[in-house]
Design a protein around this motif. Structure first.
Motif, PDB file in Angstrom:
ATOM      1  N   UNK A 131       0.312  -1.208   0.224  1.00 62.71           N
ATOM      2  CA  UNK A 131      -0.251  -0.090   0.174  1.00 62.71           C
ATOM      3  C   UNK A 131       0.731   1.201   0.281  1.00 62.71           C
ATOM      4  N   UNK A 132       0.397   2.581  -0.832  1.00 66.46           N
ATOM      5  CA  UNK A 132       1.599   3.371  -1.017  1.00 66.46           C
ATOM      6  C   UNK A 132       0.410   4.195  -0.252  1.00 66.46           C
ATOM      7  N   UNK A 133       1.001   5.130   1.103  1.00 61.46           N
ATOM      8  CA  UNK A 133       0.017   5.690   1.651  1.00 61.46           C
ATOM      9  C   UNK A 133       0.263   7.591   1.578  1.00 61.46           C
ATOM     10  N   UNK A 134      -0.626   7.409   0.776  1.00 64.71           N
ATOM     11  CA  UNK A 134      -0.501   8.826  -0.270  1.00 64.71           C
ATOM     12  C   UNK A 134      -1.462   9.625   1.619  1.00 64.71           C
ATOM     13  N   UNK A 135      -1.649  10.081   2.636  1.00 65.57           N
ATOM     14  CA  UNK A 135      -2.407   9.875   3.253  1.00 65.57           C
ATOM     15  C   UNK A 135      -2.093   9.532   3.997  1.00 65.57           C
ATOM     16  N   UNK A 136      -1.466  10.494   5.349  1.00 66.29           N
ATOM     17  CA  UNK A 136      -1.277   9.236   6.848  1.00 66.29           C
ATOM     18  C   UNK A 136      -2.882  10.138   7.303  1.00 66.29           C
ATOM     19  N   UNK A 137      -3.826  10.531   6.983  1.00 61.99           N
ATOM     20  CA  UNK A 137      -5.030  10.495   7.878  1.00 61.99           C
ATOM     21  C   UNK A 137      -6.194   9.406   7.704  1.00 61.99           C
ATOM     22  N   UNK A 138      -6.183   8.680   6.669  1.00 58.13           N
ATOM     23  CA  UNK A 138      -6.602   7.689   5.545  1.00 58.13           C
ATOM     24  C   UNK A 138      -6.013   6.087   6.786  1.00 58.13           C
ATOM     25  N   UNK A 139      -6.070   6.777   8.034  1.00 53.36           N
ATOM     26  CA  UNK A 139      -5.240   5.048   8.437  1.00 53.36           C
ATOM     27  C   UNK A 139      -6.366   4.567   8.652  1.00 53.36           C
ATOM     28  N   UNK A 140      -7.415   4.510   9.119  1.00 56.20           N
ATOM     29  CA  UNK A 140      -8.457   3.508   9.354  1.00 56.20           C
ATOM     30  C   UNK A 140      -8.595   1.989   8.977  1.00 56.20           C
ATOM     31  N   UNK A 141      -7.918   2.318   7.670  1.00 52.43           N
ATOM     32  CA  UNK A 141      -8.601   1.415   6.751  1.00 52.43           C
ATOM     33  C   UNK A 141      -7.333   0.262   6.596  1.00 52.43           C
ATOM     34  N   UNK A 142      -6.765   0.923   6.686  1.00 51.38           N
ATOM     35  CA  UNK A 142      -4.708   0.911   7.123  1.00 51.38           C
ATOM     36  C   UNK A 142      -4.889  -0.445   8.616  1.00 51.38           C
TER      37      UNK A 142
ATOM     38  N   UNK B  94     -14.799   4.383  -1.889  1.00 50.95           N
ATOM     39  CA  UNK B  94     -13.573   3.781  -2.553  1.00 50.95           C
ATOM     40  C   UNK B  94     -12.568   3.859  -1.281  1.00 50.95           C
ATOM     41  N   UNK B  95     -13.174   4.108   0.028  1.00 50.53           N
ATOM     42  CA  UNK B  95     -12.518   3.709   1.264  1.00 50.53           C
ATOM     43  C   UNK B  95     -13.252   2.258   1.731  1.00 50.53           C
ATOM     44  N   UNK B  96     -14.338   1.925   1.100  1.00 54.73           N
ATOM     45  CA  UNK B  96     -14.494   0.337   1.451  1.00 54.73           C
ATOM     46  C   UNK B  96     -14.436  -0.426   0.262  1.00 54.73           C
ATOM     47  N   UNK B  97     -14.328   0.058  -0.610  1.00 50.96           N
ATOM     48  CA  UNK B  97     -13.604  -0.542  -2.512  1.00 50.96           C
ATOM     49  C   UNK B  97     -11.713  -0.745  -1.127  1.00 50.96           C
ATOM     50  N   UNK B  98     -11.550  -0.301  -0.566  1.00 54.24           N
ATOM     51  CA  UNK B  98      -9.507  -0.451  -0.480  1.00 54.24           C
ATOM     52  C   UNK B  98     -10.318  -2.016   0.176  1.00 54.24           C
ATOM     53  N   UNK B  99     -10.749  -2.078   1.507  1.00 54.13           N
ATOM     54  CA  UNK B  99     -11.264  -3.091   2.561  1.00 54.13           C
ATOM     55  C   UNK B  99     -11.658  -4.084   1.762  1.00 54.13           C
ATOM     56  N   UNK B 100     -12.533  -3.750   0.582  1.00 54.67           N
ATOM     57  CA  UNK B 100     -12.777  -5.153  -0.013  1.00 54.67           C
ATOM     58  C   UNK B 100     -11.520  -5.925  -0.504  1.00 54.67           C
TER      59      UNK B 100
ATOM     60  N   UNK C  78      -5.954   3.248  -7.792  1.00 52.37           N
ATOM     61  CA  UNK C  78      -3.711   2.457  -8.537  1.00 52.37           C
ATOM     62  C   UNK C  78      -3.078   3.007  -7.639  1.00 52.37           C
ATOM     63  N   UNK C  79      -1.934   2.689  -7.972  1.00 49.50           N
ATOM     64  CA  UNK C  79      -0.917   3.389  -7.115  1.00 49.50           C
ATOM     65  C   UNK C  79       0.342   3.358  -8.153  1.00 49.50           C
ATOM     66  N   UNK C  80       1.153   3.965  -8.608  1.00 48.65           N
ATOM     67  CA  UNK C  80       2.266   3.472 -10.029  1.00 48.65           C
ATOM     68  C   UNK C  80       3.592   3.219  -8.985  1.00 48.65           C
ATOM     69  N   UNK C  81       3.226   2.678  -8.003  1.00 50.00           N
ATOM     70  CA  UNK C  81       4.509   2.210  -7.337  1.00 50.00           C
ATOM     71  C   UNK C  81       3.901   1.118  -6.172  1.00 50.00           C
ATOM     72  N   UNK C  82       3.073   1.038  -5.659  1.00 48.37           N
ATOM     73  CA  UNK C  82       3.021  -0.234  -5.046  1.00 48.37           C
ATOM     74  C   UNK C  82       0.932  -0.775  -5.595  1.00 48.37           C
ATOM     75  N   UNK C  83       0.899  -2.002  -4.993  1.00 51.23           N
ATOM     76  CA  UNK C  83      -0.435  -2.300  -5.189  1.00 51.23           C
ATOM     77  C   UNK C  83      -1.827  -2.294  -5.758  1.00 51.23           C
ATOM     78  N   UNK C  84      -1.740  -0.488  -4.727  1.00 49.62           N
ATOM     79  CA  UNK C  84      -2.985  -0.080  -4.365  1.00 49.62           C
ATOM     80  C   UNK C  84      -1.910   1.679  -3.761  1.00 49.62           C
ATOM     81  N   UNK C  85      -2.889   2.584  -3.531  1.00 48.80           N
ATOM     82  CA  UNK C  85      -2.941   3.601  -3.360  1.00 48.80           C
ATOM     83  C   UNK C  85      -3.556   3.555  -1.162  1.00 48.80           C
ATOM     84  N   UNK C  86      -3.622   4.424  -0.975  1.00 48.47           N
ATOM     85  CA  UNK C  86      -4.940   4.487   0.201  1.00 48.47           C
ATOM     86  C   UNK C  86      -5.925   5.434   0.347  1.00 48.47           C
ATOM     87  N   UNK C  87      -5.100   6.153  -0.276  1.00 47.40           N
ATOM     88  CA  UNK C  87      -7.092   7.293  -0.933  1.00 47.40           C
ATOM     89  C   UNK C  87      -6.154   6.869  -2.614  1.00 47.40           C
TER      90      UNK C  87
END
Length: 503
Positions: A343-354, A446-452, A428-437
């Motif tokens: 996961x590429x952490x683009x926003x550290x405030x989207x931590x719940x899904x992490x 998209x938050x739910x998409x991440x968890x899915x 989509x992320x250029x550097x990891x399997x996914x971005x966190x936002x």
């Protein structure tokens, strides 16, 4: 608070106060009409003078009504009779209790339970009366040096039922209502505690206490345990905090051995400053409520254990703080979750899904029947739904319907949003399997998409409670939602016809 059910005519009730309804245009309810006849028309005369029109929210406390053994009569406005819905019934009950809590009445007898609510039976009305009354009387003052003990003078509520045959169902409704109310109270108390007291360690200690009280298996995974399991996403969030993270697991075995459990996963972020992507200072104090998902799991498991439901339940609470620090996640960092996905952490405030994604992966080991995660996940959900409904997204439509039905029955409502594949592209992320936002658009989805992406191996639903978990402003405080919904879902699942129950 003591609740009992009783069958009997109002003119014979010796009580600190009798509570009856009045509909709009000064129309007396059936019980109010009975009292009016016994009193020689005293109630009707007072209403005709214009003291109370019957509009929703109105109350009028009367003393010394002729020929009544009760000390007081409280008239409660119920609105138009044809529009006396679930909401109006709950509001009338809350208004009655609020109006009487500071009087000298230590016991009241409510006949609001005999009012006709479309599609609802006496069981529903009694249970709702218990839950609503307890909620209306709730106060969080344990951290104040002085508290007004007189504010809760009420000690006993008698709920009237029309027939003696209603006494049995009424008592069962009280038992369920009390268990749910206590689960809500626990969730509210935990949510209202400040972050310096309610830490991940404190949350784990409360889970251990619940486990001891009800004989549940309780496991608390420490940082070293999570490192061994490869929970890189959860651990990355905790790096900015001096408080050690915890993964809290409660197992309730009420069903048959080997029966697939319902797994509840609750976000336990005990304080969220946003990390390096720090939040604005205004209202940041409310980020102590970011653990309300975890608190609701504890409340629901406690209620299920109190009711001895014949079902297996696992509660999982990933808990941490999210603070800025030299070792905290930085925008652009890449972490590896327990599932092996990066996961590429683009926003550290989207931590719940992490923290949730590793907990969802951990849930697989229980071979669950269903998994429901509960989280104050996105501000976007507050914008979309406000404070009235929690957002629901799921990969299994029958599960979503069951949750929706439980929400309708308890008036702890949800609104389902789409979980379409098209939204996944935003992660989509250029550097990891996914971005966190996934950008500003459709943030809740998209938050739910991440968890899915971590829930592909089981039937799963996600509840975004960012708008419903607490109130802001003058009434600031945790609500205890969605404990009623979760417990009703578990009750329905525990019944033989639970999956098909139309509520």
């Amino acid at each position: 608070m003591e609740f009992i059910v009783k069958s009997g005519t109002p003119e014979k009730q010796r009580s600190g106060c009798i509570v009856v309804g009045v509909f709009e245009s000064r129309k007396l309810s059936a019980v109010a009409h009975q009292i009016d006849e016994v009193s020689g028309g005293a109630i009707g005369a007072i209403v005709r003078r214009g003291d109370l029109d019957g509009k929703p929210g109105q109350t009028l406390l009367l003393h010394n009504i002729p020929n009544l053994p009760s000390e007081r009569v409280l008239l409660v406005g119920c609105g138009k009779e044809k529009e006396f819905t679930d909401s109006r019934y709950r509001d009338a009950t809350a208004k009655a209790v609020t109006a009487l809590k500071d009087t000298g009445a230590t016991e009241i007898t409510s006949y609001l339970t005999e009012l006709d609510v479309k599609g609802r039976d006496i069981f529903w009305k009694v249970r709702q009366a218990v839950e609503v009354s307890e909620s209306a009387l709730y106060r969080f003052d344990k951290l104040k040096t002085k508290s007004n003990n007189n504010r809760r003078a009420l000690r006993r509520v008698v709920l009237a039922v029309p027939k003696r045959s209603d006494l049995g169902p009424g008592e069962q409704a009280i038992n369920e209502g009390r268990a749910i109310a206590e689960g809500v109270r626990l969730a509210r108390d935990l949510g209202n505690l400040p972050g310096n007291l309610c830490t991940p360690t404190y949350l784990a200690e409360q889970a251990v206490e619940i486990g001891k009280l009800y004989g549940l298996k309780t496991t608390v995974l420490e940082k070293a345990d999570m490192q061994q399991l490869g929970m890189g996403a959860l651990l990355s969030v905790s790096r900015g905090s001096r408080q050690p993270p915890k993964l809290i697991v409660l197992e309730y075995q009420g069903g048959k051995a080997g029966e697939a459990p319902v797994v509840l996963v609750g976000k336990g972020l005990t304080f969220d400053a946003g990390g390096i992507s720090i939040k604005p200072a205004a209202n940041m104090d409310e980020m102590k409520f970011d653990m309300c998902g975890g608190a609701s799991v504890l409340g629901a498991v406690k209620a299920a254990a109190e009711l001895k439901l014949p079902i297996n339940i696992v509660g999982i609470i990933p808990s941490s703080e999210n603070l800025p620090d030299g070792d905290a996640n930085k925008p652009g960092d890449i972490v590896t979750s327990m599932s092996g996905q990066t996961v590429e952490v683009l926003n550290t405030d989207a931590e719940g899904r992490l923290i949730l994604c590793d907990a969802l992966t951990y849930a697989e080991r229980y071979k669950p029947a269903f998994v429901i995660d509960i989280a104050t996940l996105t501000g976007a959900c507050v914008i979309a739904l406000g404070a009235h409904a929690s957002g629901l997204l799921a990969n299994h439509d029958p599960l979503a319907r069951e949750i929706g039905n439980a929400g309708k029955y308890t008036y702890d409502r949800i609104w389902q949003m789409p979980l379409w594949d098209e939204y996944q592209k935003q992660l989509d992320s250029n550097f990891a399997d996914m971005a966190n936002v996934g950008g500003r658009e459709a943030g809740t989805i998209t938050g739910a998409c991440f968890l899915s992406r971590y829930a592909k191996n089981f039937k799963w639903a996600h509840l975004d409670i960012a708008g419903t978990a607490w109130k802001t402003g003058k009434e600031k405080g945790a609500t205890g939602r969605p404990v009623p919904l979760l417990v009703q879902f578990l009750i329905n699942r525990a019944r033989k016809d639970g999956a098909d129950m139309d509520t």
